[in-house]
Design an enzyme around this catalytic site. Structure first.
Site, short mmCIF file in Angstrom:
data_model
loop_
_atom_site.label_atom_id
_atom_site.label_comp_id
_atom_site.label_asym_id
_atom_site.label_seq_id
_atom_site.Cartn_x
_atom_site.Cartn_y
_atom_site.Cartn_z
N PHE A 7 -1.78 8.88 6.83
CA PHE A 7 -2.30 7.51 6.72
C PHE A 7 -1.27 6.53 6.16
CE2 PHE A 7 -5.38 8.22 2.76
CZ PHE A 7 -4.30 8.42 1.94
N GLU A 8 -1.63 5.27 6.23
CA GLU A 8 -0.73 4.15 5.88
C GLU A 8 0.56 4.20 6.71
OE1 GLU A 8 -0.97 1.90 2.53
OE2 GLU A 8 -1.97 3.41 1.29
N GLY A 9 0.43 4.62 7.96
CA GLY A 9 1.57 4.72 8.86
C GLY A 9 2.04 6.17 8.90
N GLY A 54 0.82 -1.22 0.00
CA GLY A 54 0.00 0.00 0.00
C GLY A 54 0.84 1.26 0.00
N ARG A 55 1.92 1.25 0.75
CA ARG A 55 2.76 2.45 0.87
C ARG A 55 3.40 2.81 -0.46
NH1 ARG A 55 4.64 0.04 6.67
NH2 ARG A 55 2.84 0.82 7.80
#
Ligand code: MYA
Length: 575
Positions: free
Chosen positions: A392-394, A271-272
């Site tokens: 988002f996504e960390g 995803g990142r």
């Protein structure tokens, strides 16, 4: 399994090892992927030009249903799903290229598509059984069903392992009963299929949780809250979801019971990278807008593009976009080659991507000046849309900690093994031999980057020098602080910054080398310039970080912050 340092280019840098065969030659899409991607890009551009009004999507907080239907018709919901399940079967690089295009055209749409396939259905692709794939992928590929990724909870954001949602196996063992809630779920308002993470072990203080991943259908009882009202990406749906006694058949477990945390992390790795490619697309749009602006706007009798301070901004925007693009497609190529662990590279692309984009949005808006601030022009929407990428996504903070700690894990293990070997010299001899060999090699001179074109030899030397610095700073802090390093975020920050810039430099060097080999020095002039410019900027940062290891004001900063927590407010007034 090859040794750790041969599994990951960036992890190897922490050992001072330059695994250049992993990044040279700069990767390319397969001819088949290139052809399919070009066709997809053509139809995406035509469709968006004719049907997508991003200002309206932002204003109405909604992607019109006919636009969503059109996107489904273009096959954009099944880009990475294998053809046998009805998708386009694109590799990571091709997928990144399409997400780049869509990110540049409309971030709300990119986020909706990304949440569906970069993360929503990704666990089925990576860990699904043949039966799960057969059951779910065909409808997800056409967009008849949409997917969402449900990990985050009110008390588990960055600390993803702290989730409280429970999954209890029924007494007959046929199904799990899920209870809990998830927040900020992209596509939460309409998704049909959720990848849900839940604890399958009791919540014990200090114990490693057993988390399991499940494919959960909305029809099993998932309820959604209302759409959140957000700063940006307003056309995307973000909701809470509720799981109250949701019965999920045992065959819907994704991967192994108790191994769901790894499932989540692997999905986020991919995803990142999708997020970073979206950032490339937006950055390129801003470069285009800025270049239009500097050539049309006049001041003091000249185009503003003629002024030094504008040239400074434009040159940085270009160099950083080039670096980001190079990093992202290098990482995607590593994924396609299936030869390495790319967890650090994807985290780096996410952090750098979101921050480079944020800087470029700021500069692009500054160049546009007054109109940049007005809602009639795209800058303010782009600025609002871009902000989420740092969160988002960390969050970029937790990912910096992850990059540093995960990178230092290999050298840390090695040092512990050496210490053990010294205590038990006979049993530990083999290990010490390997370590001593590497130390001897490092003592003879730094590792070399031999495959870089000679035109970039100055930049290659900077890369070599600071790779060796990263390894020695890593070893120093590990020797000095041992396990305490897990608590030392200022130090982790410096280590992560160095690793990020080193990966970025390596990506630029590899790409520019390929360009010179293909088109000669003159033909590759722009790539060489941008690489040199990026390396100059990175070099200054690297130098600063290295000097900060020795002299810094970390303790002062901590003290200032701690005292202010006690004060509860800014402590002074001028009155
Ligand atoms: S979804 C929600 C995103 N949430 C997060 O990203 C959570 C962040 N937190 C974490 O990642 C973890 O909790 C961290 C681990 C890293 C902090 N790959 O002891 P540990 C392994 C492989 O370090 P913790 C969203 O926002 C590790 O090696 N393995 O764990 C979507 C260890 O393994 P072992 C990994 O201290 C929004 C084990 O896990 C990885 O608890 C929609 C435990 O590790 C890894 N990466 O913390 C987005 N990490 O036990 C749509 C850890 O074997 C976007 N491990 O040693 C679409 C974009 C479109 C474009 C937009 C354009 C503008």
């Amino acid at each position: 399994m090859p040794p750790l340092i041969e599994q990951s280019f960036t992890k190897a840098l922490f050992h001072g090892v330059i695994a250049e065969d992993m990044i040279f030659p700069y990767p390319e899409m397969t001819a088949e992927d290139r052809q399919t991607t070009s066709m997809i890009l053509d139809s995406v551009r035509r469709f968006f030009a004719a049907n997508v009004d991003s200002a309206r999507i932002d204003r109405e907080h909604k992607i019109p249903p006919e636009v969503l239907e059109g996107l489904k018709g273009l096959g954009l919901f099944g880009l990475q799903i294998p053809t046998e399940h009805g998708g386009s079967g694109l590799g990571a690089s091709a997928y990144a290229r399409v997400m780049q295009e869509i990110g540049g055209l409309d971030p709300s749409i990119a986020v909706t598509l990304g949440a569906h396939q970069s993360i929503g259905l990704k666990a089925i692709l990576l860990f699904g059984t043949p039966d799960q794939k057969k059951r779910y992928l065909p409808k997800l590929a056409t967009g008849e069903h949409t997917a969402a990724f449900a990990l985050t909870e009110p008390s588990a954001g960055s600390d993803a392992a702290a989730i409280k949602t429970r999954a209890e196996l029924s007494s007959d063992g046929s199904h799990y009963v899920l209870n809990g809630s998830k927040i900020w779920i992209t596509n939460g308002g309409f998704a049909d299929v959720f990848t849900v993470f839940a604890r399958t072990s009791a919540l014990e203080e200090g114990a490693k949780p057993k988390i399991t991943a499940f494919v959960v259908e909305r029809g099993m009882g998932v309820k959604s809250g209302p759409n959140e009202d957000k700063l940006g990406i307003r056309g995307s749906s973000t909701t809470e979801i509720f799981l109250d006694d949701v019965r999920v058949p045992r065959e819907n477990v994704l991967g192994e019971v108790g191994k769901g945390f790894k499932v989540a992390m692997e999905v986020l790795n991919s995803g990142r990278l999708g997020l970073a490619s979206g950032c490339v697309g937006v950055a390129k749009q801003l470069v285009r807008l800025a270049l239009e602006r500097v050539q049309e706007r006049r001041a003091f009798g000249r185009n503003i593009g003629e002024f030094g301070l504008i040239k400074d901004k434009i040159s940085r925007m270009l160099a950083e976009t080039y670096a980001l693009e190079s990093m992202t497609y290098l990482a995607a190529g590593i994924v396609d080659a299936k030869l390495a662990d790319y967890s650090l590279e994807s985290a780096i692309c996410k952090v750098k991507g979101s921050e480079i984009l944020w800087g470029i949005v700021n500069e692009g808006l500054q160049i546009a000046a007054g109109i940049g601030y007005m809602a009639d022009y795209p800058y303010e929407r782009i600025l609002r849309d871009a902000r989420i990428n740092l969160i988002f996504e960390g969050t970029n903070e937790i990912l910096r900690c992850f990059i540093a700690l995960s990178g230092m894990a290999g050298p840390g293990k090695e040092l512990a093994e050496v210490a053990k070997a010294m205590r038990e010299p006979i049993k530990g001899f083999g290990l010490l031999g390997d370590f001593a060999l590497r130390k001897a090699r490092a003592a003879l001179g730094r590792e070399r980057m031999t495959r870089c074109h000679p035109l970039l030899s100055r930049e290659a030397v900077i890369f070599e020098d600071y790779t060796s610095e990263l390894a020695s700073q890593t070893e120093n802090v590990l020797r000095k602080h041992g396990r305490e390093i897990a608590e030392m975020q200022f130090t982790q920050y410096r280590i992560a910054e160095m690793a990020m810039d080193l990966y970025a430099i390596a990506a630029c060097l590899s790409r520019a080398t390929r360009a010179i080999e293909r088109r000669g020095e003159d033909g590759a002039r722009r790539e060489v310039d941008l690489t040199q410019l990026y390396v100059n900027m990175a070099h200054k940062r690297l130098r600063q970080h290295v000097s900060d290891f020795a002299r810094n004001d970390d303790e002062l900063r901590k003290a200032v912050a701690s005292r202010s927590y006690a004060d509860g407010a800014y402590p002074f007034d001028i009155l």
